[in-house]
Design a protein around this motif. Structure first.
Motif, PDB file in Angstrom:
ATOM      1  N   LEU A 196     -17.299  -5.849  46.367  1.00 11.39           N
ATOM      2  CA  LEU A 196     -16.551  -6.168  45.271  1.00 11.39           C
ATOM      3  C   LEU A 196     -16.101  -7.651  45.369  1.00 11.39           C
ATOM      4  N   LEU A 197     -15.919  -8.247  46.713  1.00  6.17           N
ATOM      5  CA  LEU A 197     -15.772  -9.595  46.840  1.00  6.17           C
ATOM      6  C   LEU A 197     -16.953 -10.544  46.348  1.00  6.17           C
ATOM      7  N   ILE A 198     -18.106 -10.142  46.415  1.00  7.92           N
ATOM      8  CA  ILE A 198     -19.068 -10.853  45.956  1.00  7.92           C
ATOM      9  C   ILE A 198     -19.316 -10.303  44.247  1.00  7.92           C
ATOM     10  N   SER A 199     -18.953  -9.277  43.679  1.00  9.92           N
ATOM     11  CA  SER A 199     -19.337  -8.671  42.720  1.00  9.92           C
ATOM     12  C   SER A 199     -18.362  -9.519  41.450  1.00  9.92           C
ATOM     13  N   ILE A 200     -17.091  -9.695  41.719  1.00  9.02           N
ATOM     14  CA  ILE A 200     -16.168 -10.095  40.687  1.00  9.02           C
ATOM     15  C   ILE A 200     -16.243 -11.559  40.665  1.00  9.02           C
ATOM     16  N   PRO A 201     -16.574 -12.575  41.379  1.00  5.37           N
ATOM     17  CA  PRO A 201     -16.524 -13.874  41.075  1.00  5.37           C
ATOM     18  C   PRO A 201     -18.120 -14.317  40.609  1.00  5.37           C
ATOM     19  N   VAL A 202     -19.082 -13.641  40.944  1.00 10.92           N
ATOM     20  CA  VAL A 202     -20.316 -13.869  40.498  1.00 10.92           C
ATOM     21  C   VAL A 202     -20.467 -13.249  39.058  1.00 10.92           C
ATOM     22  N   GLY A 203     -19.917 -12.191  38.677  1.00 10.65           N
ATOM     23  CA  GLY A 203     -19.975 -11.453  37.475  1.00 10.65           C
ATOM     24  C   GLY A 203     -19.064 -12.333  36.664  1.00 10.65           C
ATOM     25  N   ILE A 204     -18.030 -12.878  37.102  1.00 10.61           N
ATOM     26  CA  ILE A 204     -17.116 -13.784  36.172  1.00 10.61           C
ATOM     27  C   ILE A 204     -18.010 -15.174  35.819  1.00 10.61           C
ATOM     28  N   ILE A 205     -18.489 -15.605  36.839  1.00  5.25           N
ATOM     29  CA  ILE A 205     -19.350 -16.906  36.472  1.00  5.25           C
ATOM     30  C   ILE A 205     -20.585 -16.498  35.616  1.00  5.25           C
ATOM     31  N   ALA A 206     -21.309 -15.532  35.877  1.00  3.92           N
ATOM     32  CA  ALA A 206     -22.599 -15.075  34.939  1.00  3.92           C
ATOM     33  C   ALA A 206     -22.125 -14.836  33.521  1.00  3.92           C
ATOM     34  N   GLY A 207     -20.873 -14.018  33.353  1.00  3.91           N
ATOM     35  CA  GLY A 207     -20.623 -13.684  32.017  1.00  3.91           C
ATOM     36  C   GLY A 207     -20.042 -15.059  31.397  1.00  3.91           C
ATOM     37  N   THR A 208     -19.416 -15.938  32.004  1.00  2.00           N
ATOM     38  CA  THR A 208     -18.904 -17.192  31.302  1.00  2.00           C
ATOM     39  C   THR A 208     -20.101 -17.928  30.786  1.00  2.00           C
ATOM     40  N   ARG A 248     -21.438  -8.497  31.502  1.00  2.00           N
ATOM     41  CA  ARG A 248     -21.686  -8.071  30.273  1.00  2.00           C
ATOM     42  C   ARG A 248     -20.220  -7.995  29.302  1.00  2.00           C
ATOM     43  N   TYR A 249     -19.495  -7.392  30.045  1.00  5.63           N
ATOM     44  CA  TYR A 249     -17.967  -7.219  29.238  1.00  5.63           C
ATOM     45  C   TYR A 249     -17.497  -8.720  29.191  1.00  5.63           C
ATOM     46  N   LEU A 250     -17.360  -9.491  30.153  1.00  8.35           N
ATOM     47  CA  LEU A 250     -16.752 -10.776  29.769  1.00  8.35           C
ATOM     48  C   LEU A 250     -17.612 -11.601  28.974  1.00  8.35           C
ATOM     49  N   ARG A 251     -19.041 -11.697  28.785  1.00  9.15           N
ATOM     50  CA  ARG A 251     -19.541 -12.164  27.841  1.00  9.15           C
ATOM     51  C   ARG A 251     -19.195 -11.670  26.444  1.00  9.15           C
ATOM     52  N   GLY A 252     -19.121 -10.526  26.118  1.00  9.33           N
ATOM     53  CA  GLY A 252     -18.759 -10.079  24.924  1.00  9.33           C
ATOM     54  C   GLY A 252     -17.375 -10.477  24.433  1.00  9.33           C
ATOM     55  N   GLU A 253     -16.547 -10.318  25.322  1.00 13.16           N
ATOM     56  CA  GLU A 253     -14.969 -10.748  25.027  1.00 13.16           C
ATOM     57  C   GLU A 253     -14.993 -12.113  25.030  1.00 13.16           C
ATOM     58  N   LEU A 254     -15.701 -13.104  25.723  1.00 12.19           N
ATOM     59  CA  LEU A 254     -15.673 -14.494  25.612  1.00 12.19           C
ATOM     60  C   LEU A 254     -16.277 -15.012  24.370  1.00 12.19           C
ATOM     61  N   ILE A 255     -17.378 -14.233  23.862  1.00 10.97           N
ATOM     62  CA  ILE A 255     -17.822 -14.787  22.540  1.00 10.97           C
ATOM     63  C   ILE A 255     -17.057 -14.332  21.437  1.00 10.97           C
ATOM     64  N   GLU A 256     -16.517 -13.354  21.530  1.00  8.85           N
ATOM     65  CA  GLU A 256     -15.294 -13.078  20.501  1.00  8.85           C
ATOM     66  C   GLU A 256     -14.187 -13.755  20.196  1.00  8.85           C
ATOM     67  N   THR A 257     -13.752 -14.267  21.669  1.00  8.70           N
ATOM     68  CA  THR A 257     -12.353 -15.025  21.611  1.00  8.70           C
ATOM     69  C   THR A 257     -13.010 -16.551  21.089  1.00  8.70           C
ATOM     70  N   ASN A 308      -7.453 -15.305  28.236  1.00  7.97           N
ATOM     71  CA  ASN A 308      -7.280 -13.966  27.261  1.00  7.97           C
ATOM     72  C   ASN A 308      -8.375 -12.989  27.617  1.00  7.97           C
ATOM     73  N   SER A 309      -9.508 -13.429  27.715  1.00  7.79           N
ATOM     74  CA  SER A 309     -10.699 -12.731  27.861  1.00  7.79           C
ATOM     75  C   SER A 309     -10.813 -11.756  29.209  1.00  7.79           C
ATOM     76  N   LEU A 310     -10.001 -12.498  30.318  1.00  5.73           N
ATOM     77  CA  LEU A 310     -10.084 -11.669  31.474  1.00  5.73           C
ATOM     78  C   LEU A 310      -9.309 -10.612  31.546  1.00  5.73           C
ATOM     79  N   ALA A 316      -9.886  -6.015  33.371  1.00  6.76           N
ATOM     80  CA  ALA A 316      -9.185  -5.397  34.425  1.00  6.76           C
ATOM     81  C   ALA A 316      -9.530  -3.722  34.219  1.00  6.76           C
ATOM     82  N   ASN A 317      -9.959  -3.485  33.044  1.00 10.52           N
ATOM     83  CA  ASN A 317     -10.110  -1.951  32.774  1.00 10.52           C
ATOM     84  C   ASN A 317     -11.450  -1.577  33.630  1.00 10.52           C
ATOM     85  N   THR A 318     -12.192  -2.709  33.841  1.00 13.65           N
ATOM     86  CA  THR A 318     -13.549  -2.302  34.407  1.00 13.65           C
ATOM     87  C   THR A 318     -13.505  -2.192  36.085  1.00 13.65           C
TER      88      THR A 318
END
Length: 316
Positions: A106-118, A197-206, A233-235, A239-241
């Motif tokens: 989890l410690l690796i997944s959350i920051p790396v996933g956020i960076i990749a989605g952004t 995937r989720y962050l990319r979609g939310e951020l593009i919409e925002t 706002n996209s983050l 939290a649902n994931t």
């Protein structure tokens, strides 16, 4: 707020009771007999049968099972894996490796996933977005044990950079941790792709929303508008994931622990099911259920604190 918290905790306890009931009946109705271990002496088997009321009807056994948990915290005794030993003591011995493996994943997944989605959202339709989107599809589609086997071959046989299996008796902390690197990475790939995937979609919409245009017209730079409005706002929906990530990693660790011989709860659960150690299997299922239910309850209560509309709507 107190009523909302009590309601969430009550729902969690009710769900846990249902899980305990279903786990007991499903496991105990399996065709494999509890006692099929010739290494257990007959007198030990007799004592275990008397202690766990195995000569009584199933309904009576279920009563004593629930009564022992509620009044004594007694989940039963192992009859196959560690005959005669309390199942809770066996579980306690296996908690550190499992928690270590899941925590670092989890410690690796959350920051790396956020960076990749952004990066994928900010570089939309460019080569960065194409590469990240391709990796997201691969990491989500392919099971974690496939990556585990592939990495085990590449980085332990072809290029011996890491140990093949987990080494709990390593002479140094670094050697022990290096044997956990591959299973941690194998468990992290799918959560990284899910968050990205989720962050990319939310951020593009925002980024394409009207209030972002308003922020730019007020004089904010692209970076300021993205950080102060779009990114934050996209983050929130991300939290649902968190709950699926926790349960997904815990579930994925069942196979990963067996592949890398990590002496954790996942391997113990697989061994107990194959051996027909019913009481140990039920206790492990309850252990995983408690982690998931507590996580869900904490997130629900946190949402109720952050957004009063959630607890008001839940009360109605």
């Amino acid at each position: 707020m107190i009523k909302y918290i009590i309601g969430r905790i009550g729902a969690m306890l009710l769900t846990l009771f249902l899980v305990m009931t279903l786990s007991f009946w499903v496991i105990r109705l399996m065709p494999m007999s509890i006692f099929e271990n010739p290494e257990v002496p007959p007198e030990v088997q007799q004592k275990l049968e008397d202690r766990m009321h195995l000569h009584e009807p199933m309904a009576v056994q279920y009563y004593y099972f629930i009564h022992g948990i509620v009044t004594k915290g007694d989940f039963g005794t192992s009859v196959k894996i560690r005959p005669g030993l309390d199942v809770f003591d066996i579980i306690k011995e296996r908690i550190p490796p499992t928690m270590l493996l899941n925590f670092f994943s989890l410690l690796i997944s959350i920051p790396v996933g956020i960076i990749a989605g952004t990066v994928a959202a900010l570089k939309r339709n460019r080569w960065q977005d194409t590469i990240i989107s391709f990796l997201i599809v691969i990491f989500i589609s392919v099971p974690s044990f496939v990556f585990a086997s592939l990495m085990q071959y590449c980085f332990t046989f072809a290029w011996p950079l890491f140990p093949t299996l987990y080494n709990a008796q390593a002479p140094t902390v670094w050697v022990a941790f290096s044997s956990m690197v591959l299973p941690i990475i194998a468990l992290s790939l799918n959560p990284i792709a899910t968050i990205a995937r989720y962050l990319r979609g939310e951020l593009i919409e925002t980024l394409s929303s009207e209030y972002m245009l308003l922020a730019r017209t007020k004089g904010l730079t692209q970076r300021e508008a993205t950080w102060n409005h779009a990114f934050r706002n996209s983050l929130v929906p991300i939290a649902n994931t968190i709950i699926p990530l926790i349960t997904g990693i815990m579930g994925g660790s069942l196979v990963i622990e067996k592949i890398f011989a990590v002496p954790g709860e996942g391997g113990l659960l697989v061994d107990s099911i194959l051996a027909g150690d019913h009481f140990l299997t039920v206790a492990l299922l309850i252990f995983y259920s408690v982690i998931s239910l507590v996580s869900i309850c904490v997130i629900d209560i946190s949402y109720g604190i952050i957004d009063p509309r959630i607890r008001i709507g839940g009360g109605k």
